[in-house]
Motif scaffolding. Structure first.
Motif, short mmCIF file in Angstrom:
data_model
loop_
_atom_site.label_atom_id
_atom_site.label_comp_id
_atom_site.label_asym_id
_atom_site.label_seq_id
_atom_site.Cartn_x
_atom_site.Cartn_y
_atom_site.Cartn_z
N GLU A 368 -0.42 -2.10 3.91
CA GLU A 368 -0.90 -1.28 2.50
C GLU A 368 -1.97 -0.83 1.75
O GLU A 368 -2.98 -0.88 1.77
CB GLU A 368 0.19 -0.93 1.23
CG GLU A 368 0.28 -0.04 0.13
CD GLU A 368 0.33 1.14 1.36
OE1 GLU A 368 -0.51 2.22 1.13
OE2 GLU A 368 1.39 1.61 2.03
N ARG A 371 -6.26 0.05 3.07
CA ARG A 371 -6.48 0.75 1.23
C ARG A 371 -7.17 0.35 0.82
O ARG A 371 -8.05 1.16 0.26
CB ARG A 371 -4.95 1.62 1.66
CG ARG A 371 -4.04 2.35 2.43
CD ARG A 371 -2.64 3.16 1.30
NE ARG A 371 -4.10 3.94 0.42
CZ ARG A 371 -2.87 4.04 -0.90
NH1 ARG A 371 -2.19 3.71 -0.96
NH2 ARG A 371 -4.11 5.27 -1.15
N LYS A 384 -4.16 8.55 0.89
CA LYS A 384 -2.78 8.40 1.72
C LYS A 384 -1.93 9.68 1.36
O LYS A 384 -2.06 9.66 0.09
CB LYS A 384 -1.84 7.59 1.31
CG LYS A 384 -0.42 6.88 1.87
CD LYS A 384 -0.06 5.10 1.81
CE LYS A 384 1.30 5.76 1.91
NZ LYS A 384 2.16 4.59 1.87
N ALA A 391 2.19 8.94 -1.87
CA ALA A 391 0.62 8.22 -1.42
C ALA A 391 0.56 6.31 -2.12
O ALA A 391 -0.30 6.24 -2.83
CB ALA A 391 -0.09 8.50 -3.11
#
Length: 527
Positions: A368, A371, A384, A391
């Motif tokens: 994660e 991102r 996402k 998301a």
């Protein structure tokens, strides 16, 4: 998955300055946004008394530990990562954050137990994924870290581990339903079979509770007695369900006898200020006064989650104890100790180079953090999913009954940026934008069902949450604001509607293809 946080080894004065810097840069010269920027109601009344909660907002299953003249605390973090937040205090009332103990996801984290054994800190906790659940341990030689990676103890059938050292010097882990198991000397694995130790305490059949749910065992040694503190009645559901139960034994192996005054804490009526009170840990202050720390829901504010409460206790001549705080709706005399700066700033100008400690991803994937990037006064998130539910929004915990927050978004073509109140992937409300069209989020659903790729652009969003009503304003320049024409009622956005034991939190998200740059996140409590 690595979630760097800002350095935690700060003196009291340095931390106070850090809190001011983290919030002040974004709101300098704007008195309207300078009130309530910490997002943490102050428990200390400044006259030698305090008023619960000591940690407002979603601070469930508190496990507190005294080391010398300092206190340390961790709590359930459930689906949010970084997980297992750590706090420190000098008086049990004023708390400051010092980091997190886990970054590697093991699923939803419940009911931890923070202990110090032979100079090493351990946190025992259950974790649950879609595949299954188990119990884990992390350890550190310094409370500030670094903490180990989680170690699976291979205990899939139980929750809520509580550490104890027996009269034989061996280490044990007590578990839900009155069971326990021996630990290896290093505390990192189990020895032998799970045994049953304690049959619990049964409340009258006509009491209004959620379920029996014997859980949360915490063991305290005082004199010749071991005291086991547990919770029964269910942790949510009816306000009169959750309660604190006490049993004691001269041996860690039992037999355990129940206190004659069980339950020592229970919400007797929904008219009380605090509902569903339970899941307690005992701690003694520097003056020899004993306390229970546990959680409860604030009356009519289930959306805030279970908040951390402090209750004085008095030991009786027969070796039991009684709770002295009543329904906790009045000021109480403070524990001994010196206060530290309290709370954690929620506003963020994104001037740092690591993710600030107030933020957490919901249900993150192992990668994660890839991102996210920080720089040039912006937090940039790669899109996402298609909506908040998939998301992994970034959220902060609010302890205020009413608040506003706003954020500037620079949205790349193909991306959607938004601000919202997020409970879980099943329940949220807010507004997203693709540079051309809005997408409304309400009841955990979207209207329209899906936004097509848009041209991107810049937008400011302001979200106001007051009396359980959410109002959204938007602006193209940050000065002239227009009200979105739908307002949303959120009083039902909580566990008794959608499960998960979470809270309704301010947050931002990026979905679709492309990136969203968030700038100048401002939060203030409503007076």
């Amino acid at each position: 998955m690595t979630f760097p946080v800002r350095p935690s080894r700060l003196s009291t004065a340095a931390l106070a300055c850090a809190l001011l810097v983290a919030t002040g840069a974004a709101i300098a010269g704007d008195p309207a946004w300078a009130r309530g920027i910490e997002g943490q109601r102050q428990a200390d009344l400044g006259d030698g008394t305090f008023l619960n909660p000591i940690l407002a907002g979603d601070r469930p299953d508190p496990s507190v530990l005294r080391v010398g003249d300092a206190y340390y605390l961790t709590l359930s973090s459930f689906d949010s990562y970084p997980g297992l937040p750590l706090w420190q205090s000098r008086d049990l009332v004023n708390w400051q954050p010092i980091g997190h103990a886990i970054t590697t996801s093991v699923g939803s984290i419940w009911a931890p137990d923070l202990v110090l054994h032979e100079g090493r800190f351990y946190i025992y906790f259950p974790g649950r994924t879609e595949v299954g659940r188990s119990n884990y341990v992390v350890w550190a030689d310094d409370i500030h870290g670094p903490w180990s990676e989680p170690i699976d103890l291979a205990l899939p059938g139980h929750i809520d581990p509580g550490h104890a050292v027996g009269e034989d010097g061996k280490r044990y882990l007590f578990l839900s339903a009155g069971d326990y198991v021996q630990l290896a000397d290093d505390g990192l694995s189990t020895v032998g079979e799970i045994r049953h130790a304690y049959g619990g305490w049964r409340y009258p059949e006509d009491w209004v509770v959620e379920s029996y749910s014997q859980e949360g065992p915490k063991i305290t040694r005082r004199g010749e007695w071991y005291y086991m503190i547990t919770a029964v009645g269910g942790t949510a559901g009816p306000p009169t369900g959750h309660m604190v139960i006490v049993a004691r034994s001269r041996s860690i192996h039992g037999p355990w006898e129940n206190a004659p005054n069980n339950p020592v804490v229970r919400t007797a009526s929904r008219d009380e200020q605090w509902w569903s009170r339970g899941h307690a840990t005992l701690v003694e202050d520097a003056a020899g006064q004993w306390w229970m720390m546990y959680h409860g829901y604030e009356r009519d504010h289930w959306t805030l989650g279970r908040q951390a409460l402090l209750d004085p206790i008095r030991w009786t001549d027969d070796g039991w104890f009684v709770a002295e705080g009543g329904d906790l709706g009045r000021p109480l005399a403070k524990p001994a100790g010196s206060p530290v700066p309290h709370g954690m700033a929620l506003s963020d100008d994104f001037s740092g180079d690591t993710l600030a400690p107030q933020w957490a991803f919901y249900d993150p994937a192992p990668d994660e953090m890839s991102r996210l990037s920080l720089g040039d006064g912006a937090l940039t998130l790669r899109g996402k999913g298609a909506a908040p539910r998939d998301a992994s929004p970034l959220t902060v915990i609010s302890g205020d009954r009413g608040y506003e927050f706003q954020v500037e978004m620079e949205i790349e073509p193909g991306a959607i940026g938004g601000a919202l109140l997020f409970y879980s992937d099943r329940l949220y409300a807010g507004l997203g934008f693709n540079g051309e069209r809005f997408i409304m989020h309400r009841y955990g659903e979207e209207r329209p069902a899906r936004l097509p790729a848009g041209p991107g652009g810049r937008l400011w969003l302001r979200v106001r949450h007051e009396d359980h009503v959410m109002t959204v304003h938007h602006s193209r320049d940050g000065e002239a604001w227009d009200k979105y024409d739908v307002q949303m009622e959120t009083s039902g956005y909580h566990h008794n509607t959608a499960g998960r034991f979470l809270s309704l939190r301010p947050g931002v998200y990026a979905a679709g293809d492309g990136r969203v740059r968030f700038r100048d996140f401002r939060y203030r409590a409503l007076e």
